[in-house]
Design a protein around this motif. Structure first.
Motif, PDB file in Angstrom:
ATOM      1  N   LEU A   1      14.303 -22.855 -13.751  1.00  0.00           N
ATOM      2  CA  LEU A   1      14.167 -23.760 -14.601  1.00  0.00           C
ATOM      3  C   LEU A   1      12.732 -24.391 -13.827  1.00  0.00           C
ATOM      4  O   LEU A   1      12.777 -24.746 -12.765  1.00  0.00           O
ATOM      5  N   ALA A   2      11.720 -24.666 -14.819  1.00  0.00           N
ATOM      6  CA  ALA A   2      10.576 -25.258 -14.348  1.00  0.00           C
ATOM      7  C   ALA A   2      10.773 -26.833 -13.673  1.00  0.00           C
ATOM      8  O   ALA A   2      10.071 -26.996 -12.591  1.00  0.00           O
ATOM      9  N   ALA A   3      11.926 -27.313 -14.296  1.00  0.00           N
ATOM     10  CA  ALA A   3      11.931 -28.844 -13.625  1.00  0.00           C
ATOM     11  C   ALA A   3      12.708 -28.749 -12.625  1.00  0.00           C
ATOM     12  O   ALA A   3      12.657 -29.882 -11.763  1.00  0.00           O
ATOM     13  N   ASP A   4      13.439 -27.793 -12.200  1.00  0.00           N
ATOM     14  CA  ASP A   4      14.164 -27.676 -10.979  1.00  0.00           C
ATOM     15  C   ASP A   4      14.591 -26.230 -10.365  1.00  0.00           C
ATOM     16  O   ASP A   4      15.404 -25.506 -10.780  1.00  0.00           O
ATOM     17  N   PRO A   5      13.782 -25.919  -9.318  1.00  0.00           N
ATOM     18  CA  PRO A   5      13.755 -24.550  -8.784  1.00  0.00           C
ATOM     19  C   PRO A   5      14.945 -24.153  -8.340  1.00  0.00           C
ATOM     20  O   PRO A   5      15.447 -22.826  -8.151  1.00  0.00           O
ATOM     21  N   ARG A   6      16.327 -25.209  -8.048  1.00  0.00           N
ATOM     22  CA  ARG A   6      17.486 -24.627  -7.558  1.00  0.00           C
ATOM     23  C   ARG A   6      18.338 -24.326  -8.762  1.00  0.00           C
ATOM     24  O   ARG A   6      19.350 -23.821  -8.682  1.00  0.00           O
ATOM     25  N   LEU A   7      17.824 -24.484 -10.030  1.00  0.00           N
ATOM     26  CA  LEU A   7      18.656 -24.091 -11.330  1.00  0.00           C
ATOM     27  C   LEU A   7      18.335 -22.744 -11.678  1.00  0.00           C
ATOM     28  O   LEU A   7      17.122 -22.642 -12.281  1.00  0.00           O
ATOM     29  N   LEU A   8      19.038 -21.825 -11.684  1.00  0.00           N
ATOM     30  CA  LEU A   8      18.579 -20.512 -12.429  1.00  0.00           C
ATOM     31  C   LEU A   8      18.508 -20.485 -13.818  1.00  0.00           C
ATOM     32  O   LEU A   8      19.450 -21.165 -14.586  1.00  0.00           O
ATOM     33  N   ALA A   9      17.721 -19.853 -14.308  1.00  0.00           N
ATOM     34  CA  ALA A   9      17.386 -19.568 -15.780  1.00  0.00           C
ATOM     35  C   ALA A   9      17.831 -18.262 -16.426  1.00  0.00           C
ATOM     36  O   ALA A   9      17.404 -17.746 -17.404  1.00  0.00           O
ATOM     37  N   GLY A  10      18.910 -17.681 -15.775  1.00  0.00           N
ATOM     38  CA  GLY A  10      19.263 -16.321 -16.061  1.00  0.00           C
ATOM     39  C   GLY A  10      18.739 -15.285 -15.223  1.00  0.00           C
ATOM     40  O   GLY A  10      17.996 -15.680 -14.157  1.00  0.00           O
ATOM     41  N   SER A  11      19.011 -14.104 -15.305  1.00  0.00           N
ATOM     42  CA  SER A  11      18.568 -12.819 -14.451  1.00  0.00           C
ATOM     43  C   SER A  11      17.263 -12.236 -15.156  1.00  0.00           C
ATOM     44  O   SER A  11      17.126 -12.066 -16.415  1.00  0.00           O
ATOM     45  N   ALA A  12      16.337 -12.043 -14.187  1.00  0.00           N
ATOM     46  CA  ALA A  12      15.066 -11.455 -14.726  1.00  0.00           C
ATOM     47  C   ALA A  12      15.173  -9.950 -14.142  1.00  0.00           C
ATOM     48  O   ALA A  12      14.058  -9.402 -14.098  1.00  0.00           O
TER      49      ALA A  12
ATOM     50  N   GLY B   1       5.387 -15.655 -13.479  1.00  0.00           N
ATOM     51  CA  GLY B   1       4.605 -16.848 -14.251  1.00  0.00           C
ATOM     52  C   GLY B   1       5.524 -17.776 -14.654  1.00  0.00           C
ATOM     53  O   GLY B   1       6.707 -17.909 -14.500  1.00  0.00           O
ATOM     54  N   VAL B   2       4.900 -18.660 -15.491  1.00  0.00           N
ATOM     55  CA  VAL B   2       5.566 -19.776 -16.313  1.00  0.00           C
ATOM     56  C   VAL B   2       5.600 -19.380 -17.794  1.00  0.00           C
ATOM     57  O   VAL B   2       4.737 -18.861 -18.411  1.00  0.00           O
ATOM     58  N   TYR B   3       6.890 -19.213 -18.138  1.00  0.00           N
ATOM     59  CA  TYR B   3       7.246 -18.742 -19.585  1.00  0.00           C
ATOM     60  C   TYR B   3       7.803 -19.981 -20.359  1.00  0.00           C
ATOM     61  O   TYR B   3       8.733 -20.884 -19.618  1.00  0.00           O
ATOM     62  N   LYS B   4       7.838 -19.993 -21.594  1.00  0.00           N
ATOM     63  CA  LYS B   4       8.688 -20.953 -22.624  1.00  0.00           C
ATOM     64  C   LYS B   4       9.615 -19.838 -23.056  1.00  0.00           C
ATOM     65  O   LYS B   4       9.405 -18.908 -23.782  1.00  0.00           O
ATOM     66  N   THR B   5      11.103 -20.525 -23.103  1.00  0.00           N
ATOM     67  CA  THR B   5      12.243 -19.830 -23.801  1.00  0.00           C
ATOM     68  C   THR B   5      12.771 -20.451 -24.630  1.00  0.00           C
ATOM     69  O   THR B   5      12.690 -21.852 -24.766  1.00  0.00           O
ATOM     70  N   HIS B   6      13.482 -20.056 -25.885  1.00  0.00           N
ATOM     71  CA  HIS B   6      14.138 -20.575 -26.965  1.00  0.00           C
ATOM     72  C   HIS B   6      15.325 -21.262 -26.509  1.00  0.00           C
ATOM     73  O   HIS B   6      16.140 -21.946 -27.038  1.00  0.00           O
ATOM     74  N   ILE B   7      15.811 -20.902 -25.043  1.00  0.00           N
ATOM     75  CA  ILE B   7      16.968 -21.295 -24.856  1.00  0.00           C
ATOM     76  C   ILE B   7      16.866 -22.445 -23.594  1.00  0.00           C
ATOM     77  O   ILE B   7      17.320 -23.688 -23.486  1.00  0.00           O
ATOM     78  N   GLY B   8      16.129 -22.149 -22.443  1.00  0.00           N
ATOM     79  CA  GLY B   8      16.289 -22.866 -21.334  1.00  0.00           C
ATOM     80  C   GLY B   8      14.742 -23.854 -21.092  1.00  0.00           C
ATOM     81  O   GLY B   8      14.586 -24.390 -20.297  1.00  0.00           O
ATOM     82  N   GLY B   9      13.706 -23.524 -22.287  1.00  0.00           N
ATOM     83  CA  GLY B   9      12.672 -24.148 -22.214  1.00  0.00           C
ATOM     84  C   GLY B   9      11.733 -23.694 -21.168  1.00  0.00           C
ATOM     85  O   GLY B   9      11.782 -22.381 -20.994  1.00  0.00           O
ATOM     86  N   ASP B  10      10.910 -24.652 -20.708  1.00  0.00           N
ATOM     87  CA  ASP B  10       9.986 -23.753 -19.472  1.00  0.00           C
ATOM     88  C   ASP B  10      10.595 -23.182 -18.300  1.00  0.00           C
ATOM     89  O   ASP B  10      11.466 -24.015 -17.737  1.00  0.00           O
ATOM     90  N   VAL B  11      10.280 -22.035 -17.893  1.00  0.00           N
ATOM     91  CA  VAL B  11      11.103 -21.242 -16.668  1.00  0.00           C
ATOM     92  C   VAL B  11       9.923 -20.665 -16.052  1.00  0.00           C
ATOM     93  O   VAL B  11       8.905 -20.462 -16.287  1.00  0.00           O
ATOM     94  N   VAL B  12      10.349 -20.303 -14.724  1.00  0.00           N
ATOM     95  CA  VAL B  12       9.614 -19.750 -13.895  1.00  0.00           C
ATOM     96  C   VAL B  12       9.959 -18.503 -13.330  1.00  0.00           C
ATOM     97  O   VAL B  12      11.100 -18.599 -12.756  1.00  0.00           O
TER      98      VAL B  12
END
Length: 389
Positions: free
Chosen positions: A298-309, A278-289
């Motif tokens: 990152l929600a704004a760019d699927p090419r950019l990782l927002a960390g490991s899940a 789903g879509v989540y809001k984080t205190h570091i990366g903002g909106d992530v998917v």
């Protein structure tokens, strides 16, 4: 006293493990005819780098001691019996606050104290360069400062056991030696250091590479560069994230071939790990998917990782599914080997006298998934999939 009957993860042989006073008291071979019905027994997982889990974050301030204890208990369902909560780059006051909360949680709760083998301080002594810095905030990056580190160590109650830094800063070698002399493992990461600076760091006692291949510039010289140099340093152990997104399989294969027994798995999982896609809001990366495939971007760019899940079980499964490592070796990359580097008693695995930190697994599925059945910590059943304790 209790007796666990299972198949040994490395040999496949049926064994009876007797647990007494939190340790393995005896390991007996059983008749091979019993093996088909038995689960697999393997050493508990040791995660050297974890930022959070199941919506809870070690870096979300103010950090409550209860939050720390909740994360440690939730990690049992992932087979993690020892972990190193990771505090990342922030202001000196914020870092001290997070460290103090982790220390308070350990002091208040024996189970949390047992589950936290140490704290991993990732930054702020890292490269300020874009790319190498990763998602760490630029305004909080600073050169190594021994007096400041000592204040943080006091706040942590002496629990900082790993510090990730970049040896590109002046006088890094002196700082590294002081850390090593105090019993702290120094890891090179988020760096723009050249070959000579890395060599000096290793000579001063640095022994690990933090998520090698990630937290790096998008473009590097063919050679020399800091990735080749770290691989070439015989005294450096290499940590990798094997979630299938952070590193190509070819890179994972090369690291495992070059480093052998010094290749380690980490999750580097963020708080979104363990949650539904789903879509989540984080205190570091903002909106992530978080995608259904397990990728966090990152929600704004699927090419950019927002960390490991993804957790260590996922990484082990990925290595096995892709044919990069056999199951016993992949499992040990996330259990015995990190314990050996950190000089934990758990490095003895399933041998007599070792801590009774182990898990029971069902047979690894054809798709590589690893169904976890039970987790034991110090001989106590702390997670049971059948009743979700």
């Amino acid at each position: 006293m209790s007796v666990i009957r299972a198949r040994h993860y490395a040999t496949g042989a049926p064994v009876a493990i007797t647990v007494r006073d939190g340790r393995i008291d005896e390991v007996l071979q059983l008749d091979a005819s019993e093996s088909e019905e038995l689960p697999i027994v393997a050493p508990g997982l040791v995660d050297l780098q974890i930022n959070g889990y199941a919506g809870l974050d070690f870096n979300q301030l103010p950090l409550q001691a209860e939050t720390v204890s909740q994360i440690i208990r939730k990690l049992w369902r992932e087979g993690v019996t020892s972990s190193y909560p990771t505090v990342i780059t922030n202001t000196p006051e914020a870092i001290a606050s997070a460290l103090g909360s982790i220390a308070s949680a350990c002091a208040a709760d024996p189970a949390t104290e047992q589950g936290i083998a140490g704290i991993h301080l990732e930054g702020p002594f890292i490269s300020p360069d874009d790319g190498a810095r990763g998602a760490h905030r630029l305004d909080a990056v600073r050169p190594p400062d021994w007096d400041l580190f000592c204040r943080w160590q006091e706040a942590a109650g002496g629990r900082i056991k790993i510090v990730t830094l970049s040896p590109e800063w002046p006088d890094s070698a002196t700082f590294i030696k002081r850390c090593v002399d105090s019993g702290v493992i120094v890891s090179i990461g988020h760096t723009a250091a050249d070959a000579s600076q890395i060599g000096e760091a290793v000579a001063a006692g640095a022994r690990m590479s933090t998520h090698l291949g990630n937290g790096a510039h998008l473009m590097l010289p063919r050679h020399p560069n800091y990735l080749w140099e770290q691989l070439a340093q015989d005294d450096l152990w290499s940590c990798v994230i094997a979630d299938g997104f952070h590193l190509p399989d070819q890179v994972l294969k090369v690291v495992l071939k070059v480093k052998g027994e010094q290749a380690l798995l980490v999750s580097d999982a963020v708080a979104i790990s363990g949650l539904e896609p789903g879509v989540y809001k984080t205190h570091i990366g903002g909106d992530v998917v978080l995608t259904t495939e397990g990728k966090l971007h990152l929600a704004a760019d699927p090419r950019l990782l927002a960390g490991s899940a993804q957790m260590l079980l996922w990484g082990i499964a990925h290595l096995c599914r892709q044919g990069i490592a056999e199951f016993p070796a992949a499992w040990e990359m996330a259990s015995i080997r990190p314990a050996r580097l950190m000089r934990l008693p758990a490095a003895e695995g399933l041998s007599v006298g070792a801590p009774a930190d182990f898990v029971l697994l069902d047979r690894v599925r054809d798709d590589g998934c690893i169904p976890l059945r039970q987790t034991y910590k110090a001989g106590r059943l702390v997670y049971d999939d059948s009743c979700k304790i």
